[in-house]
Design a protein around this motif. Structure first.
Motif, PDB file in Angstrom:
ATOM      1  N   GLY A 153     -11.782  -2.074  -5.381  1.00  0.00           N
ATOM      2  CA  GLY A 153     -10.686  -0.934  -4.752  1.00  0.00           C
ATOM      3  C   GLY A 153      -9.221  -0.893  -5.204  1.00  0.00           C
ATOM      4  O   GLY A 153      -8.877  -1.284  -5.660  1.00  0.00           O
ATOM      5  N   ASN A 154      -8.518  -0.451  -4.135  1.00  0.00           N
ATOM      6  CA  ASN A 154      -7.400  -0.544  -3.943  1.00  0.00           C
ATOM      7  C   ASN A 154      -6.674  -1.433  -3.160  1.00  0.00           C
ATOM      8  O   ASN A 154      -6.077  -1.424  -2.395  1.00  0.00           O
ATOM      9  CB  ASN A 154      -6.926   0.731  -3.057  1.00  0.00           C
ATOM     10  CG  ASN A 154      -7.516   2.043  -3.609  1.00  0.00           C
ATOM     11  OD1 ASN A 154      -8.123   2.287  -4.843  1.00  0.00           O
ATOM     12  ND2 ASN A 154      -6.855   3.504  -2.819  1.00  0.00           N
ATOM     13  N   LYS A 187      -7.632   8.219  -8.942  1.00  0.00           N
ATOM     14  CA  LYS A 187      -7.233   6.935  -8.971  1.00  0.00           C
ATOM     15  C   LYS A 187      -8.303   5.916  -9.563  1.00  0.00           C
ATOM     16  O   LYS A 187      -9.681   6.209  -9.008  1.00  0.00           O
ATOM     17  CB  LYS A 187      -7.269   6.853  -7.046  1.00  0.00           C
ATOM     18  CG  LYS A 187      -7.072   5.918  -6.786  1.00  0.00           C
ATOM     19  CD  LYS A 187      -5.217   5.105  -6.793  1.00  0.00           C
ATOM     20  CE  LYS A 187      -4.855   4.117  -6.494  1.00  0.00           C
ATOM     21  NZ  LYS A 187      -5.457   2.293  -7.335  1.00  0.00           N
ATOM     22  N   GLY A 211      -5.638  -3.330  -8.386  1.00  0.00           N
ATOM     23  CA  GLY A 211      -5.617  -1.913  -9.254  1.00  0.00           C
ATOM     24  C   GLY A 211      -5.297  -1.267  -7.915  1.00  0.00           C
ATOM     25  O   GLY A 211      -5.484  -0.188  -7.581  1.00  0.00           O
ATOM     26  N   CYS A 212      -4.320  -1.281  -6.714  1.00  0.00           N
ATOM     27  CA  CYS A 212      -3.367  -0.531  -6.228  1.00  0.00           C
ATOM     28  C   CYS A 212      -2.802   0.288  -6.487  1.00  0.00           C
ATOM     29  O   CYS A 212      -2.920   1.392  -6.165  1.00  0.00           O
ATOM     30  CB  CYS A 212      -2.663  -1.517  -5.327  1.00  0.00           C
ATOM     31  SG  CYS A 212      -1.724  -0.780  -3.490  1.00  0.00           S
ATOM     32  N   GLU A 244       1.414  -1.098  -0.194  1.00  0.00           N
ATOM     33  CA  GLU A 244       0.125  -0.033   0.140  1.00  0.00           C
ATOM     34  C   GLU A 244       0.933   1.099  -0.290  1.00  0.00           C
ATOM     35  O   GLU A 244       0.438   2.199  -0.371  1.00  0.00           O
ATOM     36  CB  GLU A 244      -1.027   0.344   1.135  1.00  0.00           C
ATOM     37  CG  GLU A 244      -2.346  -1.052   1.014  1.00  0.00           C
ATOM     38  CD  GLU A 244      -3.134  -0.619   2.293  1.00  0.00           C
ATOM     39  OE1 GLU A 244      -2.463  -0.159   2.892  1.00  0.00           O
ATOM     40  OE2 GLU A 244      -4.113  -2.632   2.070  1.00  0.00           O
ATOM     41  N   GLY A 299      -9.285   1.450  -9.492  1.00  0.00           N
ATOM     42  CA  GLY A 299      -8.297   0.415  -8.662  1.00  0.00           C
ATOM     43  C   GLY A 299      -9.166  -1.117  -9.618  1.00  0.00           C
ATOM     44  O   GLY A 299      -9.001  -0.855 -10.366  1.00  0.00           O
ATOM     45  N   ALA A 351     -12.745   3.134  -5.359  1.00  0.00           N
ATOM     46  CA  ALA A 351     -11.386   3.036  -5.379  1.00  0.00           C
ATOM     47  C   ALA A 351     -11.482   4.166  -4.024  1.00  0.00           C
ATOM     48  O   ALA A 351     -12.536   4.791  -3.732  1.00  0.00           O
ATOM     49  CB  ALA A 351     -10.478   3.655  -6.741  1.00  0.00           C
ATOM     50  N   ALA A 373      -8.933  -4.745 -13.665  1.00  0.00           N
ATOM     51  CA  ALA A 373      -8.291  -3.957 -12.815  1.00  0.00           C
ATOM     52  C   ALA A 373      -8.220  -3.287 -13.845  1.00  0.00           C
ATOM     53  O   ALA A 373      -7.388  -2.572 -14.874  1.00  0.00           O
ATOM     54  CB  ALA A 373      -6.512  -4.317 -12.809  1.00  0.00           C
TER      55      ALA A 373
END
Length: 320
Positions: free
Chosen positions: A141-142, A162, A146-147, A21, A164, A306, A183
């Protein structure tokens, strides 16, 4: 069994994520340990892939044991080696008489422009994602591949938003289940296919989203090829041949075209894998059409779930 409305609703499918992350990169593994018939269709002009030639209908092997979706650009293809190790340790793979060889196709997206470009998904991260794979509802999401995903780069990366990872699934009266995971990391913007509303895209100086084509008309398009790419997997419990799942992968790209504008550019490497786990008889054209619908839903969920990161806002930030 209660639906999760993510790709794990398809029997025989598990999903696991691993990510850094802080560095804003990661990978996602779709596990099919006992094998699933697989096809692929690559539409973007700057792809990063592994084992896609294997999936051509004229080639021998027709079943895969996992698919790895990863950030890190071409470096991220190394994550698939970790997935292979995880499967080998558990005896899953193609039996070649002396040993098993896990078949793990992979595709990558470019996320080096956000977070730490020196940190990329590797074999260790791929192993971790495989080990984390479950049939529980997929986190969105993140996460995973998709991070570090972003969209709306037609006006330059500093105007991007952004994105994700998204997933969706539907179950039909005949027992057919179709799911998708994606993604979303596109040059273009993401629109809601049902309304045409732009959900995430290139921001102007006032923080408003402008259509990607307006940026492209006004200025020189200076993106570096290969710096984007949307990667996806669609899956169903239909009983399909290798030729048929390749057709499903081809038709599923319509889901990207309905939700991403523009798509399949010279700066994207858009790739869609299709899996068949079997059990339900269904026409290939029906599975392909439904896969496109479900994939479009997954794209929308990718941007709606995201969170802003790396200095870039997300869809939910514009609602505040």
């Amino acid at each position: 069994m209660e639906m999760t409305y993510t790709i794990v609703d398809v029997p025989g499918i598990k999903v696991g994520h691993a990510q850094n992350e802080a560095a804003l990169t990661g990978c996602t593994v779709v596990l099919t340990e006992h094998g699933a018939v697989c096809g692929v269709d690559v539409r973007g002009s700057a792809p990063g892939t592994r084992e896609t030639d294997l999936l051509c209908p004229t080639n021998l092997v027709d079943r895969v044991h996992a698919i790895c979706l990863s950030g890190g650009s071409a470096y991220g293809l190394d994550a698939a080696s970790g997935v292979m190790k995880y499967l080998e340790e558990r005896g899953y793979g193609l039996d070649v008489g002396f040993e098993v060889v896990p078949i793990v196709p992979a595709a990558v997206l470019f996320d080096l422009a956000i977070g730490d470009p020196n940190v990329r998904p590797d074999a260790r991260m791929g192993y971790q994602a495989a080990a984390a794979a479950t049939t529980r509802a997929v986190k969105l999401g993140n996460v995973g591949a998709g991070c570090g995903a972003t969209v709306g780069k037609a006006g330059g990366f500093h105007r991007a938003m952004k994105s994700g990872l998204g997933s969706s699934a539907r179950k039909y009266p005949n027992g057919l289940i179709v799911g998708a995971i994606v993604a979303v990391n596109a040059v273009g913007e993401v629109r809601d296919p049902s309304t045409g509303k732009i959900l995430a895209g290139a921001l102007d100086d006032e923080g408003n989203i402008r259509e990607s084509t307006s940026w492209m008309l006004e200025q020189s398009f200076t993106l570096i090829p290969g710096t984007n790419t949307t990667i996806a997997v669609v899956a169903s419990n239909a009983t399909l041949t290798k030729t048929q799942v390749n057709k499903v992968a081809q038709m599923a790209h319509d889901g990207l075209a309905r939700s991403i504008y523009p798509v399949h550019t010279m700066y994207d490497g858009d790739t869609v894998f299709a899996l068949s786990t079997g059990g339900i008889e269904a026409p290939v054209d029906l599975v392909g059409a439904l896969s496109a619908e479900v994939l479009a839903e997954a794209v929308v969920r990718a941007v709606m779930e995201a969170e802003g990161a790396g200095g870039l806002p997300a869809y939910r930030d514009l609602l505040k």
